[in-house]
Design an enzyme around this catalytic site. Structure first.
Site, PDB file in Angstrom:
ATOM      1  N   GLU A 243       7.335   1.393  -2.973  1.00  0.00           N
ATOM      2  CA  GLU A 243       5.951   1.396  -2.495  1.00  0.00           C
ATOM      3  C   GLU A 243       5.933   1.052  -1.016  1.00  0.00           C
ATOM      4  O   GLU A 243       5.962  -0.135  -0.644  1.00  0.00           O
ATOM      5  CB  GLU A 243       5.132   0.353  -3.262  1.00  0.00           C
ATOM      6  CG  GLU A 243       5.075   0.601  -4.761  1.00  0.00           C
ATOM      7  CD  GLU A 243       3.874  -0.094  -5.372  1.00  0.00           C
ATOM      8  OE1 GLU A 243       2.992   0.613  -5.885  1.00  0.00           O
ATOM      9  OE2 GLU A 243       3.796  -1.323  -5.319  1.00  0.00           O
TER      10      GLU A 243
ATOM     11  N   SER B 218      -1.173   4.925  -2.836  1.00  0.00           N
ATOM     12  CA  SER B 218      -2.209   5.961  -2.746  1.00  0.00           C
ATOM     13  C   SER B 218      -1.897   7.212  -3.571  1.00  0.00           C
ATOM     14  O   SER B 218      -2.163   8.333  -3.128  1.00  0.00           O
ATOM     15  CB  SER B 218      -2.485   6.323  -1.284  1.00  0.00           C
ATOM     16  OG  SER B 218      -2.983   5.185  -0.591  1.00  0.00           O
TER      17      SER B 218
ATOM     18  N   GLY C 254      -3.098   1.304  -0.962  1.00  0.00           N
ATOM     19  CA  GLY C 254      -4.534   1.072  -0.800  1.00  0.00           C
ATOM     20  C   GLY C 254      -5.115   1.660   0.471  1.00  0.00           C
ATOM     21  O   GLY C 254      -6.235   1.340   0.842  1.00  0.00           O
TER      22      GLY C 254
ATOM     23  N   HIS D   4       5.869  -7.201  -5.854  1.00  0.00           N
ATOM     24  CA  HIS D   4       4.819  -6.365  -5.259  1.00  0.00           C
ATOM     25  C   HIS D   4       4.541  -6.843  -3.835  1.00  0.00           C
ATOM     26  O   HIS D   4       4.524  -8.051  -3.564  1.00  0.00           O
ATOM     27  CB  HIS D   4       3.541  -6.418  -6.104  1.00  0.00           C
ATOM     28  CG  HIS D   4       2.556  -5.379  -5.678  1.00  0.00           C
ATOM     29  ND1 HIS D   4       1.754  -5.542  -4.560  1.00  0.00           N
ATOM     30  CD2 HIS D   4       2.284  -4.151  -6.161  1.00  0.00           C
ATOM     31  CE1 HIS D   4       1.018  -4.449  -4.401  1.00  0.00           C
ATOM     32  NE2 HIS D   4       1.320  -3.587  -5.365  1.00  0.00           N
TER      33      HIS D   4
ATOM     34  N   LYS E 140      -4.392  -4.868 -10.486  1.00  0.00           N
ATOM     35  CA  LYS E 140      -4.536  -5.928  -9.472  1.00  0.00           C
ATOM     36  C   LYS E 140      -5.616  -6.940  -9.911  1.00  0.00           C
ATOM     37  O   LYS E 140      -5.689  -7.247 -11.086  1.00  0.00           O
ATOM     38  CB  LYS E 140      -4.814  -5.329  -8.094  1.00  0.00           C
ATOM     39  CG  LYS E 140      -3.775  -4.266  -7.737  1.00  0.00           C
ATOM     40  CD  LYS E 140      -3.809  -3.849  -6.306  1.00  0.00           C
ATOM     41  CE  LYS E 140      -2.754  -2.782  -6.069  1.00  0.00           C
ATOM     42  NZ  LYS E 140      -2.656  -2.397  -4.665  1.00  0.00           N
TER      43      LYS E 140
ATOM     44  N   GLU F 294       1.932  -7.167  -2.155  1.00  0.00           N
ATOM     45  CA  GLU F 294       0.807  -8.106  -1.975  1.00  0.00           C
ATOM     46  C   GLU F 294       1.240  -9.534  -2.291  1.00  0.00           C
ATOM     47  O   GLU F 294       0.770 -10.482  -1.667  1.00  0.00           O
ATOM     48  CB  GLU F 294      -0.389  -7.672  -2.838  1.00  0.00           C
ATOM     49  CG  GLU F 294      -1.097  -6.487  -2.197  1.00  0.00           C
ATOM     50  CD  GLU F 294      -1.778  -5.542  -3.171  1.00  0.00           C
ATOM     51  OE1 GLU F 294      -2.030  -5.922  -4.334  1.00  0.00           O
ATOM     52  OE2 GLU F 294      -2.049  -4.390  -2.768  1.00  0.00           O
TER      53      GLU F 294
ATOM     54  N   ASN G 217      -1.455  -0.504 -12.031  1.00  0.00           N
ATOM     55  CA  ASN G 217      -1.568  -1.892 -11.586  1.00  0.00           C
ATOM     56  C   ASN G 217      -3.030  -2.153 -11.259  1.00  0.00           C
ATOM     57  O   ASN G 217      -3.530  -1.690 -10.233  1.00  0.00           O
ATOM     58  CB  ASN G 217      -0.675  -2.074 -10.343  1.00  0.00           C
ATOM     59  CG  ASN G 217      -0.823  -3.443  -9.712  1.00  0.00           C
ATOM     60  OD1 ASN G 217      -1.444  -4.335 -10.290  1.00  0.00           O
ATOM     61  ND2 ASN G 217      -0.258  -3.595  -8.522  1.00  0.00           N
TER      62      ASN G 217
HETATM   63  P1  PGA Z   1      -2.703   2.054  -4.539  1.00  0.00           P
HETATM   64  O1  PGA Z   1      -1.812   0.773  -4.980  1.00  0.00           O
HETATM   65  O2  PGA Z   1      -2.426   3.145  -5.549  1.00  0.00           O
HETATM   66  O3  PGA Z   1      -4.121   1.579  -4.598  1.00  0.00           O
HETATM   67  O4  PGA Z   1      -2.258   2.434  -3.173  1.00  0.00           O
HETATM   68  C1  PGA Z   1      -0.502   0.920  -5.437  1.00  0.00           C
HETATM   69  C2  PGA Z   1       0.092  -0.417  -5.769  1.00  0.00           C
HETATM   70  O5  PGA Z   1      -0.171  -1.392  -5.048  1.00  0.00           O
HETATM   71  O6  PGA Z   1       0.847  -0.556  -6.746  1.00  0.00           O
END
Ligand code: PGA
Length: 275
Positions: free
Chosen positions: A192, A236, A198, A119, A31, A121, A29
């Site tokens: 997740e 992460s 992140g 997601h 983003k 976010e 992803n």
């Molecule tokens: P990250 O993001 O690997 O940077 O923690 C994962 C995601 O949001 O899908």
């Protein structure tokens, strides 16, 4: 198009070994990253890296670039086995008077096969509700896109002992809304935990495995054939923790954010899930 795999291609590949017929996926992803020039370089590096990867066949791979870059990335990855997705889809279908929206038909027309739905976010920054998410899932699946449904609890929900309850609510809301309208190969679930996204602080393999086993039970209870839905871990994931996560029996792959922006790291994670 060479990256247009079917469920049976997947079942014939070695990406299901040891996971009870479930396909192993590593998905990136991207983003709201990177700028166009770097996105092209990243796609080129992935295609080159994969063409040199002969020692071991890899699991299934997909990347989710910025929607604006879909066409260009599709041209670069066209001959590679990497599938392409978008990070969001409109609830509005087809073509028409929906300013600023991208329908599933437009995404497919640009070469996307997958879309992310739910997601964290988007849940937190755009306030996406379960009702909106089910309209998006239906729009995607009914238009022929495959979907990655993301679920996960916040830190305060975990600390309050509500992690399983929250994940069950999110998953059940979507399973009930979808009813029987989808085939298990066309939906992937990504667990997740919000506090791991992140932050550099991944869930422990034990906690992730426990939640994945719980998700699998919910899926199977809802519809017996959903036991073959792949359940990916996200939050992460890096080359140095991918091996342990990959060794958990109910973790079928990874949804990778930050580390998917470096071709070498993304491919190292893919190798960890391909053993
Ligand atoms: P990250 O993001 O690997 O940077 O923690 C994962 C995601 O949001 O899908």
């Amino acid at each position: 198009m060479s990256n247009n795999h079917t469920g049976s291609d997947r079942a014939n590949s070695n990406s299901t070994d040891g996971h009870h017929g479930r396909t192993r996926w590593v998905m990136g992803n991207w983003k709201m990253n990177p700028l166009r020039k770097e996105a092209i370089q990243l796609a080129d590096a992935l295609a080159t890296g994969l063409s040199k990867q002969t020692a071991q066949p890899l699991c299934q791979l997909a990347v989710f670039p910025v929607a604006l870059h879909t066409l260009e990335i599709e041209t670069i990855l066209h001959e590679s086995p990497i599938e392409l997705g978008c990070q969001d889809v409109s609830v509005h279908r087809g073509l028409g008077a929906s300013t600023g929206e991208l329908s599933a038909e437009l995404l497919k027309d640009a070469g996307a096969q997958w879309v992310l739905v739910g997601h964290s976010e988007r849940r937190s920054q755009q306030g996406e509700s379960e009702a909106l998410l089910s309209a998006k899932l239906k729009a995607a699946l009914e238009s022929g896109l495959n979907a990655v449904l993301c679920v996960g609890e916040t830190l305060s929900e975990r600390e309050a002992g509500r992690a399983e309850a929250v994940v069950a609510e999110q998953l059940t809301a979507q399973l009930v809304a979808l009813a029987d309208r989808f085939d298990a190969q066309r939906v992937v679930v990504a667990y997740e935990p919000v506090w791991a996204i992140g932050t550099g602080k991944s869930a422990s393999p034990e906690d992730a495995q426990a939640m994945h086993a719980f998700i699998r039970q919910l899926l199977e209870k809802h519809r017996a054939d959903l036991k073959t839905v792949s359940v990916l871990y996200g939050g992460s994931v890096k080359p140095d923790n991918a091996g342990l996560l990959a060794s958990c029996p109910d973790i079928d792959g990874a949804l990778v954010g930050g580390a998917s922006l470096k071709a070498a790291d993304f491919l190292a994670i893919a190798r960890a899930f391909s053993g």
